[in-house]
Design a protein around this motif. Sequence first.
Motif, PDB file in Angstrom:
ATOM      1  N   THR A  63     -41.199 -36.361 -27.346  1.00 24.73           N
ATOM      2  CA  THR A  63     -40.012 -36.937 -26.723  1.00 24.73           C
ATOM      3  C   THR A  63     -40.312 -37.338 -25.288  1.00 24.73           C
ATOM      4  OG1 THR A  63     -38.501 -35.658 -28.108  1.00 24.73           O
ATOM      5  CG2 THR A  63     -37.630 -36.486 -26.050  1.00 24.73           C
ATOM      6  N   VAL A  67     -39.932 -41.274 -24.023  1.00 22.39           N
ATOM      7  CA  VAL A  67     -38.985 -41.795 -23.035  1.00 22.39           C
ATOM      8  C   VAL A  67     -39.709 -42.473 -21.879  1.00 22.39           C
ATOM      9  CG1 VAL A  67     -37.160 -40.164 -23.592  1.00 22.39           C
ATOM     10  CG2 VAL A  67     -38.788 -39.605 -21.767  1.00 22.39           C
ATOM     11  N   MET A 190     -27.615 -35.778 -26.742  1.00 21.76           N
ATOM     12  CA  MET A 190     -29.048 -35.646 -26.516  1.00 21.76           C
ATOM     13  C   MET A 190     -29.779 -35.156 -27.758  1.00 21.76           C
ATOM     14  SD  MET A 190     -31.201 -36.404 -24.200  1.00 21.76           S
ATOM     15  CE  MET A 190     -30.393 -36.400 -22.595  1.00 21.76           C
ATOM     16  N   GLY A 193     -30.720 -38.246 -29.462  1.00 18.69           N
ATOM     17  CA  GLY A 193     -31.738 -38.942 -28.684  1.00 18.69           C
ATOM     18  C   GLY A 193     -33.107 -38.321 -28.834  1.00 18.69           C
ATOM     19  N   ASP A 197     -36.256 -40.165 -30.486  1.00 12.64           N
ATOM     20  CA  ASP A 197     -37.482 -40.270 -29.695  1.00 12.64           C
ATOM     21  C   ASP A 197     -38.684 -39.754 -30.482  1.00 12.64           C
ATOM     22  OD1 ASP A 197     -36.406 -41.367 -27.375  1.00 12.64           O
ATOM     23  OD2 ASP A 197     -35.945 -39.428 -26.496  1.00 12.64           O
ATOM     24  N   HIS A 269     -34.794 -38.559 -16.771  1.00  7.38           N
ATOM     25  CA  HIS A 269     -34.760 -38.552 -18.235  1.00  7.38           C
ATOM     26  C   HIS A 269     -35.952 -37.812 -18.822  1.00  7.38           C
ATOM     27  CE1 HIS A 269     -36.750 -42.058 -16.615  1.00  7.38           C
ATOM     28  NE2 HIS A 269     -37.330 -42.325 -17.750  1.00  7.38           N
ATOM     29  N   LYS A 273     -35.659 -32.774 -19.726  1.00  2.89           N
ATOM     30  CA  LYS A 273     -36.066 -32.324 -21.059  1.00  2.89           C
ATOM     31  C   LYS A 273     -36.526 -30.867 -21.020  1.00  2.89           C
ATOM     32  CE  LYS A 273     -35.672 -36.242 -23.488  1.00  2.89           C
ATOM     33  NZ  LYS A 273     -34.829 -36.991 -22.556  1.00  2.89           N
ATOM     34  N   SER A 353     -33.261 -45.213 -28.241  1.00  6.17           N
ATOM     35  CA  SER A 353     -33.394 -43.804 -27.868  1.00  6.17           C
ATOM     36  C   SER A 353     -33.502 -43.633 -26.359  1.00  6.17           C
ATOM     37  CB  SER A 353     -34.615 -43.185 -28.561  1.00  6.17           C
ATOM     38  OG  SER A 353     -35.802 -43.860 -28.204  1.00  6.17           O
ATOM     39  N   THR A 354     -34.215 -44.549 -25.691  1.00  5.79           N
ATOM     40  CA  THR A 354     -34.305 -44.455 -24.236  1.00  5.79           C
ATOM     41  C   THR A 354     -32.950 -44.724 -23.604  1.00  5.79           C
ATOM     42  OG1 THR A 354     -36.596 -45.205 -24.342  1.00  5.79           O
ATOM     43  CG2 THR A 354     -35.540 -45.277 -22.210  1.00  5.79           C
ATOM     44  N   SER A 357     -30.895 -41.620 -23.776  1.00  4.28           N
ATOM     45  CA  SER A 357     -31.246 -40.645 -22.743  1.00  4.28           C
ATOM     46  C   SER A 357     -30.599 -41.012 -21.418  1.00  4.28           C
ATOM     47  CB  SER A 357     -32.767 -40.566 -22.581  1.00  4.28           C
ATOM     48  OG  SER A 357     -33.380 -40.004 -23.711  1.00  4.28           O
TER      49      SER A 357
END
Length: 523
Positions: A63, A67, A190, A193, A197, A269, A273, A353-354, A357
């Motif tokens: 992930t 990102v 998230m 996401g 990712d 972003h 995580k 997906s980005t 985020s």
Amino acid sequence: MTAPPLVPLQEIPVTDSPYVLLFGSLYLLLVLAIGVWGYLQTESTADFLITGKSIGTWVLALTAFSVIQSGFGFVGGPELVYSFGTTALWIFFTAPLGFVVTWILLAKRMRLLADIRDVMTIADGMYVRYESAWVRGLTAVAVVVGVMAYLATNLAALQYVMRAIFGLPVVWGLFIGALILLLYSMLGGMIAGVWTDFVQAITMIVGAVFVFAFALSFGGGMETISRNLASADPSFVSPFGAMGAPVATVFTALGWWILFSIGAAGQPHLVTKFYMSRNLRILRWGAPIAAVTYAISSLLAFSTGLSMRSMVESGQAAAPKSASVVGPVFVLEHTPGVLAGLILAALLAAIMSTSDSFLNIGAAAVARDIPRALGRPIEDDETELRVTQAALAGITIVSTLIVYFSEALVGILGTIGWGFFAAAFFAIAALGLNWKGATKEGAIAALVGGLVVNLFYSAVPRIADTAGLGGLASTVASLYPFPESFPVGTVALLVTVVLFVVVSLATQGDRTVPRDIAVLIER
């Protein structure tokens, strides 16, 4: 990295391959399915924003790589390699190092912070570190500005990718793509996401390896590619590439090295995580996994850019209408339909997906961080979750309208990207969580300095040009003390580090750090 640019993507051809349509459709269905699954897993704001601290080593690492790579590896990367040769490789050489730097400076400390305090956003973490509503508020504002910039440029790219895959009119590609993004993000948060990712990362890794093989074959092998490029311009295969005069090129390569090896630790972003990891133990192997997978995925940009330029220079292929479409055009025209479908669908997933985020950190800034900075927090968790989802919808709608009504504004926002976040957050987060001497005054100075330098040198000239004030744009450009190719983000990053250290040293006095934070910094 930065989001794909708007205008050149208009030239991506509309595919006639059934495989591209098939993979694109399957990916959109998968995205929505992950969103619904995420909705079923979401019971609190913590679930929505940081997945309830539930992700493991491979998911976290892939992930993180995903990102950061995003659509850059498919659009921006090949463009830079095609245009400037080995200059662009300084990004791809140093970005893997950025994961190592980020893990060393922040991984353990951010995760411990999530255990000892109630933190879900980067602004939460900075408030805990500096005990300042001003730091929290400025951090939230910087997040919102950066998110709007990234999201608008991602949506601008999304409309053309939707057209390339499905043959839709551009405006329908924008609205349908934004609607799917909104549904997927509001449903899954998230959690959705992270898993999108993860799927995208695996797809990009597999696709990059195959594209690399096809690109080398297309160019006649690395020896032929190098010979053709050297015959056209020896600087294309020199250590620093072909961006400007030799001295300026070396300077630019150094600027990119600094920005992408250090600046990763300022990307919200990415660094947020770490709040999501299941425990500290799983952080151990994250950096090498993320670094290696990023390097593998970069083979796509490296091979397509050099191979296409080599064939164009040797007269064996027509030059693309724009360097920005080298990656998409190569994949669509010079690889099998199955592979083209896989890669283009991965690009679609990358944008989705980005964007998710960014939407989540932006919505959290609006619904959680700004109210708390103003002393009016939302106390009820369920209410905070619903307000966060509403903020997410609002940001999506505003960004979509920006793309629809103002191409100029999208271009201006597009100048604010990786360097903006790096300057805003590297010093206060990466240095602040490793140095007990950092003060709230130093953090405020760094935040304001990063915002001013980035906006003045990046956005103001674009705004002036758009407003017909060419003289003002030229004046601002003339004030920039470095070669034009030297990244503004690097200058802003260095300025913020100096401001952070100098102001902190000047304002330390006899201040102490809260005991639990001091222990965290010492670990």
